[in-house]
Scaffold this motif. Sequence first.
Motif, PDB file in Angstrom:
ATOM      1  N   SER A  94       0.826  -1.213   0.000  1.00  0.00           N
ATOM      2  CA  SER A  94       0.000   0.000   0.000  1.00  0.00           C
ATOM      3  C   SER A  94       0.857   1.259   0.000  1.00  0.00           C
ATOM      4  O   SER A  94       0.492   2.274  -0.621  1.00  0.00           O
ATOM      5  CB  SER A  94      -0.932   0.003   1.217  1.00  0.00           C
ATOM      6  OG  SER A  94      -0.202  -0.172   2.415  1.00  0.00           O
ATOM      7  N   ASP A  95       2.014   1.225   0.673  1.00  0.00           N
ATOM      8  CA  ASP A  95       2.914   2.383   0.672  1.00  0.00           C
ATOM      9  C   ASP A  95       3.540   2.588  -0.700  1.00  0.00           C
ATOM     10  O   ASP A  95       3.728   3.725  -1.151  1.00  0.00           O
ATOM     11  CB  ASP A  95       4.009   2.192   1.731  1.00  0.00           C
ATOM     12  CG  ASP A  95       3.446   2.107   3.141  1.00  0.00           C
ATOM     13  OD1 ASP A  95       2.450   2.798   3.411  1.00  0.00           O
ATOM     14  OD2 ASP A  95       3.988   1.354   3.958  1.00  0.00           O
ATOM     15  N   ASN A  98       0.826   4.173  -2.888  1.00  0.00           N
ATOM     16  CA  ASN A  98       0.643   5.602  -2.595  1.00  0.00           C
ATOM     17  C   ASN A  98       1.800   6.440  -3.110  1.00  0.00           C
ATOM     18  O   ASN A  98       1.606   7.572  -3.562  1.00  0.00           O
ATOM     19  CB  ASN A  98       0.482   5.810  -1.097  1.00  0.00           C
ATOM     20  CG  ASN A  98      -0.957   5.682  -0.635  1.00  0.00           C
ATOM     21  OD1 ASN A  98      -1.887   5.896  -1.407  1.00  0.00           O
ATOM     22  ND2 ASN A  98      -1.148   5.302   0.620  1.00  0.00           N
ATOM     23  N   GLY A 103      -2.886   8.042  -3.456  1.00  0.00           N
ATOM     24  CA  GLY A 103      -4.260   7.662  -3.181  1.00  0.00           C
ATOM     25  C   GLY A 103      -4.585   6.220  -3.505  1.00  0.00           C
ATOM     26  O   GLY A 103      -5.510   5.638  -2.926  1.00  0.00           O
ATOM     27  N   THR A 104      -3.821   5.622  -4.428  1.00  0.00           N
ATOM     28  CA  THR A 104      -4.139   4.255  -4.823  1.00  0.00           C
ATOM     29  C   THR A 104      -3.818   3.238  -3.729  1.00  0.00           C
ATOM     30  O   THR A 104      -4.391   2.144  -3.703  1.00  0.00           O
ATOM     31  CB  THR A 104      -3.393   3.852  -6.103  1.00  0.00           C
ATOM     32  OG1 THR A 104      -1.973   3.996  -5.890  1.00  0.00           O
ATOM     33  CG2 THR A 104      -3.823   4.723  -7.277  1.00  0.00           C
ATOM     34  N   TYR A 106      -4.565   3.484  -0.624  1.00  0.00           N
ATOM     35  CA  TYR A 106      -5.761   3.326   0.213  1.00  0.00           C
ATOM     36  C   TYR A 106      -6.790   2.429  -0.476  1.00  0.00           C
ATOM     37  O   TYR A 106      -7.421   1.586   0.173  1.00  0.00           O
ATOM     38  CB  TYR A 106      -6.376   4.702   0.508  1.00  0.00           C
ATOM     39  CG  TYR A 106      -5.414   5.668   1.146  1.00  0.00           C
ATOM     40  CD1 TYR A 106      -4.844   5.400   2.393  1.00  0.00           C
ATOM     41  CD2 TYR A 106      -5.061   6.857   0.510  1.00  0.00           C
ATOM     42  CE1 TYR A 106      -3.959   6.282   2.979  1.00  0.00           C
ATOM     43  CE2 TYR A 106      -4.169   7.747   1.089  1.00  0.00           C
ATOM     44  CZ  TYR A 106      -3.621   7.460   2.322  1.00  0.00           C
ATOM     45  OH  TYR A 106      -2.734   8.324   2.894  1.00  0.00           O
ATOM     46  N   ALA A 109      -5.502  -1.106  -0.280  1.00  0.00           N
ATOM     47  CA  ALA A 109      -5.642  -1.625   1.080  1.00  0.00           C
ATOM     48  C   ALA A 109      -7.082  -2.063   1.354  1.00  0.00           C
ATOM     49  O   ALA A 109      -7.314  -3.142   1.917  1.00  0.00           O
ATOM     50  CB  ALA A 109      -5.208  -0.571   2.091  1.00  0.00           C
ATOM     51  N   VAL A 110      -8.040  -1.237   0.954  1.00  0.00           N
ATOM     52  CA  VAL A 110      -9.455  -1.582   1.177  1.00  0.00           C
ATOM     53  C   VAL A 110      -9.815  -2.852   0.409  1.00  0.00           C
ATOM     54  O   VAL A 110     -10.462  -3.763   0.940  1.00  0.00           O
ATOM     55  CB  VAL A 110     -10.367  -0.415   0.750  1.00  0.00           C
ATOM     56  CG1 VAL A 110     -11.826  -0.864   0.726  1.00  0.00           C
ATOM     57  CG2 VAL A 110     -10.194   0.759   1.698  1.00  0.00           C
ATOM     58  N   ALA A 324      -1.539   1.510   5.868  1.00  0.00           N
ATOM     59  CA  ALA A 324      -1.861   2.547   4.884  1.00  0.00           C
ATOM     60  C   ALA A 324      -2.642   3.676   5.532  1.00  0.00           C
ATOM     61  O   ALA A 324      -2.526   4.846   5.130  1.00  0.00           O
ATOM     62  CB  ALA A 324      -2.670   1.947   3.732  1.00  0.00           C
ATOM     63  N   PHE A 325      -3.411   3.349   6.573  1.00  0.00           N
ATOM     64  CA  PHE A 325      -4.243   4.342   7.245  1.00  0.00           C
ATOM     65  C   PHE A 325      -3.628   4.826   8.564  1.00  0.00           C
ATOM     66  O   PHE A 325      -3.891   5.945   8.995  1.00  0.00           O
ATOM     67  CB  PHE A 325      -5.625   3.746   7.534  1.00  0.00           C
ATOM     68  CG  PHE A 325      -6.293   3.168   6.314  1.00  0.00           C
ATOM     69  CD1 PHE A 325      -6.893   3.993   5.376  1.00  0.00           C
ATOM     70  CD2 PHE A 325      -6.274   1.797   6.081  1.00  0.00           C
ATOM     71  CE1 PHE A 325      -7.483   3.465   4.247  1.00  0.00           C
ATOM     72  CE2 PHE A 325      -6.871   1.258   4.949  1.00  0.00           C
ATOM     73  CZ  PHE A 325      -7.472   2.091   4.022  1.00  0.00           C
ATOM     74  N   LYS A 326      -2.811   3.985   9.182  1.00  0.00           N
ATOM     75  CA  LYS A 326      -2.166   4.360  10.436  1.00  0.00           C
ATOM     76  C   LYS A 326      -0.768   3.745  10.480  1.00  0.00           C
ATOM     77  O   LYS A 326      -0.567   2.642  11.007  1.00  0.00           O
ATOM     78  CB  LYS A 326      -2.996   3.895  11.627  1.00  0.00           C
ATOM     79  CG  LYS A 326      -2.495   4.402  12.981  1.00  0.00           C
ATOM     80  CD  LYS A 326      -3.458   4.035  14.102  1.00  0.00           C
ATOM     81  CE  LYS A 326      -2.925   4.439  15.471  1.00  0.00           C
ATOM     82  NZ  LYS A 326      -2.629   5.884  15.551  1.00  0.00           N
TER      83      LYS A 326
END
Length: 428
Positions: A94-95, A98, A103-104, A106, A109-110, A324-326
Amino acid sequence: MEQHSISQSAGPMADAPLATPGSQSAKSRRASLTAAIFLMATSAIGPGFITQTATFTTKLGAAFAFAILASIVIDFVVQLNVWRIVTLTRMRASDIANAAIPGTGYVLAVLVIVGGLFFNIGNIGGSGLGLNAMLGLDPKWGGAISALIAIGIFLSKRAGVAIDRLIIVAGVMMILLTLYVAVVSGPPVGDALYQTILPATIDFATITTIVGGTVGGYITYSGAHRLLDKGTVGIENLGAVNRAALSGIAVTGLMRYVLFLAILGVVASGVVIDISGKGANPAAQAFEAAAGNVGLRIFGAVLWFAAITSVIGAAYTSVSFLTAFKPDISERARNLATVVFIAVSLFFYVVITTPPAQMLVFVGGLNGLILPIGLSIFVYAAWARSDLMGGYRYPRWLLVLGAAVCALTWYMGYKSIGPIFALLTATA
């Protein structure tokens, strides 16, 4: 080279912090590579693949060999690209996404977390089918017991080493048992080899499903993230990482084909296997037909090992995308998130009425639809963002193969999306 910070722990499985270049001993590096190989292999040869192979071999016969070959080729291209890029950038998927296209990461990751959740529902279902074949337990109860065992493992402080060993033992057991059944069932090897190259029929939904069940969704990143957490990163480890990726692909490819031959022998002998989805366990039927009641019990044990390791692998890899979020998420928070992830998977498994075997086929297809999204981002990163890899000159042949597989998986996904989702509502 740009510096990128990444978390040093991914919960109990991350039993070693990220290492600095050259800090790993040869023994430690071998251990981390072996762990990554078998995590990838047991994820790729989990209950979903076993059930899918039985279902599609019954449906297509020897022509399913072409889908096996396609999955191996796609696996080869995907894993060589993903393992190489993660190793060189020292970043999670995910990093990387991004950094390459803001933005990709995130979105990826989802998709992986949601796909991993669906996959884990199927994995828990597979563990229930395994205990049903081995002990006669109701699949719902078997799945619940297995999920609670997985939760207990993740709550253990020394889970990492134990899980690595469990995964290796499970992989060896699966190979030995399947080889035995393949010999006993006496498959038409000549026809299988012929249709590996020239199949009587090509079913894109089948190929997408089997690819998704072996290298789609979270499976794409399981081995690479394991290497990252073990500290096997940097250009100095690239040669060993490539050899490990090839070894993992060879092991999984051999296992896939041998499993196919074992079930093909049963199908070709005229045995009728129930693939209706209404509580049917097609793989168990095939193994029982080939090796009798003892074969059924041993198969149940191996299916359970495959399922429990896949539950662990899906939870571990999916939760690793939470960074990716935290990015600074604590180890305790990861542990709790992993436990919650498994518990939620168990809840949906209990309430969903779709039969376990049918769910295992569906989740493979779903993750096959996720695969081209992540792979496209990685291929772009390799082509346009060499700075993320310290200016490393990416092999042109691998980039071209990556782009070709991207196009192929997008096309297969387009052709397959309807049939795959129809599996959830199929009644026959």
